[in-house]
Scaffold this active site. Structure first.
Site, mmCIF file in Angstrom:
data_model
loop_
_atom_site.group_PDB
_atom_site.id
_atom_site.type_symbol
_atom_site.label_atom_id
_atom_site.label_comp_id
_atom_site.label_asym_id
_atom_site.label_seq_id
_atom_site.Cartn_x
_atom_site.Cartn_y
_atom_site.Cartn_z
ATOM 1 C CB SER A 5 -5.211 -11.304 1.072
ATOM 2 O OG SER A 5 -4.442 -10.151 1.278
ATOM 3 C CE1 TYR A 57 -8.498 -10.404 5.847
ATOM 4 C CE2 TYR A 57 -6.359 -9.356 5.520
ATOM 5 C CZ TYR A 57 -7.543 -9.844 5.004
ATOM 6 O OH TYR A 57 -7.761 -9.795 3.664
ATOM 7 C CE LYS A 114 -9.051 -13.375 3.588
ATOM 8 N NZ LYS A 114 -10.382 -13.825 3.156
HETATM 9 C C1 WQD Z 1 -2.306 1.128 1.494
HETATM 10 C C2 WQD Z 1 -1.200 2.137 1.767
HETATM 11 C C3 WQD Z 1 -0.751 2.489 4.107
HETATM 12 C C4 WQD Z 1 -4.538 4.312 5.207
HETATM 13 C C5 WQD Z 1 -4.708 -4.124 3.395
HETATM 14 C C6 WQD Z 1 -4.624 -5.536 3.883
HETATM 15 C C7 WQD Z 1 -4.711 -6.485 2.737
HETATM 16 C C8 WQD Z 1 -5.978 -6.256 1.913
HETATM 17 C C9 WQD Z 1 -6.130 -4.805 1.563
HETATM 18 C C10 WQD Z 1 -8.111 -6.341 3.125
HETATM 19 C C11 WQD Z 1 -0.269 1.701 2.902
HETATM 20 C C12 WQD Z 1 -1.275 3.745 3.469
HETATM 21 C C13 WQD Z 1 -3.507 3.730 4.474
HETATM 22 C C14 WQD Z 1 -4.345 5.611 5.724
HETATM 23 C C15 WQD Z 1 -2.146 5.654 4.739
HETATM 24 N N1 WQD Z 1 -7.086 -6.861 2.564
HETATM 25 N N2 WQD Z 1 -2.342 4.386 4.248
HETATM 26 N N3 WQD Z 1 -3.143 6.236 5.450
HETATM 27 O O1 WQD Z 1 -2.285 -2.279 4.006
HETATM 28 O O2 WQD Z 1 -1.782 -2.518 1.535
HETATM 29 O O3 WQD Z 1 -3.598 -3.845 2.534
HETATM 30 O O4 WQD Z 1 -5.925 -3.946 2.694
HETATM 31 O O5 WQD Z 1 -9.175 -6.691 3.232
HETATM 32 O O6 WQD Z 1 -4.674 -7.771 3.209
HETATM 33 O O7 WQD Z 1 -3.398 -5.720 4.554
HETATM 34 O O8 WQD Z 1 -3.931 -1.442 2.236
HETATM 35 O O9 WQD Z 1 -5.318 0.572 1.928
HETATM 36 O O10 WQD Z 1 -4.659 -0.110 4.262
HETATM 37 O O11 WQD Z 1 -2.929 0.799 2.742
HETATM 38 O O12 WQD Z 1 -1.085 6.278 4.551
HETATM 39 O O13 WQD Z 1 -5.199 6.191 6.406
HETATM 40 O O14 WQD Z 1 -1.815 3.352 2.236
HETATM 41 O O15 WQD Z 1 0.275 2.805 5.022
HETATM 42 O O16 WQD Z 1 1.022 2.118 2.545
HETATM 43 P P1 WQD Z 1 -2.777 -2.501 2.645
HETATM 44 P P2 WQD Z 1 -4.309 -0.029 2.823
#
Ligand code: WQD
Length: 343
Positions: free
Chosen positions: A127, A152, A156
């Protein structure tokens, strides 16, 4: 004779899409999965799409004895793609030991069983979280890794370090670690896709579940980041594009084309989109309004992440082909089929 590939976590989101691509590229697939965050139903859906039902073994890879037994029954395997892992960032902060146990015991048992049975190819589901808060963008594979914010994420990073030690100790072993940016989207059939258990943590499933009426509104975590509209920038990548990269990685290992015993590739599109970009694209492609509210920042979110994709292009011959709108539409198609609704 087809080349046999073991796919751990093959019933999960990225795993199931990869199994389809492997079957379509004439590989024989054996899925190992404990169904802790997936269902057996995925197997018949894979069959519906490809015409082939992969071999399935229900196994908890934390059980070393059983893991070794399964691998000794499949000594003719050419490579293993290891997806099996817990992946909820927030939950890992609450339950770090569960995450380290699950993600690292299963990795160690898989690798030990491989070494014991002389199965020397390994592809790891890593990741972009291993880059922490990057100092330069786009992120190349040369960027320093940092201690990830969550347990988590750290599983990785530690896993990649374990692989690095293993390849140094074992001249026969070859590994490719694929660092995903933000996987979204679903298979074009709408038969498989992401199925988060409970309340989604990730942006895309939260958007589609809100639009379909399962959630009242999307919380946008902060609009005071140093970005064009104040919301964080991510590199969203279609899961089918990701899956295709795994097939290329498997072929590279089988053909012994690797330049190093452990190779690392970023998998992203190279394009950064903000949370508001994603919301507005969703509204455009679905011709609807999404109920959302700007709230406080979420702990651990970094302002900007997007990949340099040059290395994957050069070495794997891979580039992502799907646009953000295509990714969003396929996620939406999947969510609607899942809830048996059409808009
Ligand atoms: C994206 C953006 C949130 C939800 C994570 C893991 C990474 C990978 C993918 C997982 C951010 C914003 C999100 C919500 C929001 N692995 N958001 N409201 O955090 O970049 O990555 O998922 O298996 O290792 O860290 O992805 O989709 O959670 O967030 O505003 O309800 O959307 O703050 O800016 P992230 P995400």
């Amino acid at each position: 004779m087809k080349n046999k590939i073991i796919v751990t976590g093959g019933c999960g989101y990225i795993g199931s899409h990869t199994v389809i691509e492997l079957i379509e590229n004439n590989f024989e697939v054996v899925i190992l999965d404990d169904l802790s965050n997936s269902t057996e139903e995925t197997l018949s859906r894979i069959e519906k799409i490809t015409g082939v039902k992969p071999t399935f073994i229900n196994i908890d890879l934390k059980n070393e004895t059983k893991t070794k037994e399964v691998f000794s029954n499949h000594k003719d395997t050419k490579a293993v793609i290891h997806f099996a892992a817990h992946k909820a960032v927030g939950e890992s902060v609450q339950k770090p030991l569960m995450y380290y146990k699950n993600n690292l015991y299963s990795l160690l048992n898989t690798l030990s069983a491989q070494v014991e049975n002389n199965i020397n190819g390994f592809i790891f589901s890593s990741s972009a979280t291993v880059y922490g808060t990057p100092e330069t963008l786009p992120i190349t594979e040369e960027n320093e890794t940092q201690r990830p914010f969550s347990p988590y994420g750290n599983t990785k990073k530690v896993a990649e370090e374990i692989l690095d030690d293993l390849i140094k100790s074992n001249p026969n072993f070859a590994a490719i670690s694929l660092r995903y940016f933000n996987p979204i989207g679903a298979h074009e059939s709408g038969l498989i896709g992401e199925l988060p258990s409970g309340i989604p943590n990730n942006l895309m499933p939260y958007i589609t579940q809100t639009a379909v009426g399962l959630r009242e509104k999307l919380m946008v975590y902060g609009n005071d980041y140093p970005t064009k509209d104040g919301t964080p920038i991510r590199d969203y990548i279609h899961v089918v594009d990701l899956a295709k990269a795994h097939v290329l990685a498997v072929k590279r290992i089988i053909k012994k084309e690797q330049e190093k015993a452990l190779e690392i590739f970023n998998l992203g599109t190279g394009n950064g989109f903000s949370v508001l970009d994603v919301i507005h694209s969703f509204e455009d492609v679905t011709n609807s309004k999404l109920n959302y509210e700007i709230v406080e920042r979420r702990a651990g979110d970094v302002p900007k992440l997007y990949a340099s994709t040059d290395l994957a292009k050069q070495k794997l011959g891979w580039t992502a082909s799907k646009t953000l709108n295509e990714m969003i539409l396929s996620s939406w198609n999947w969510e609607q089929k899942l809830r048996n609704k059409t808009k």
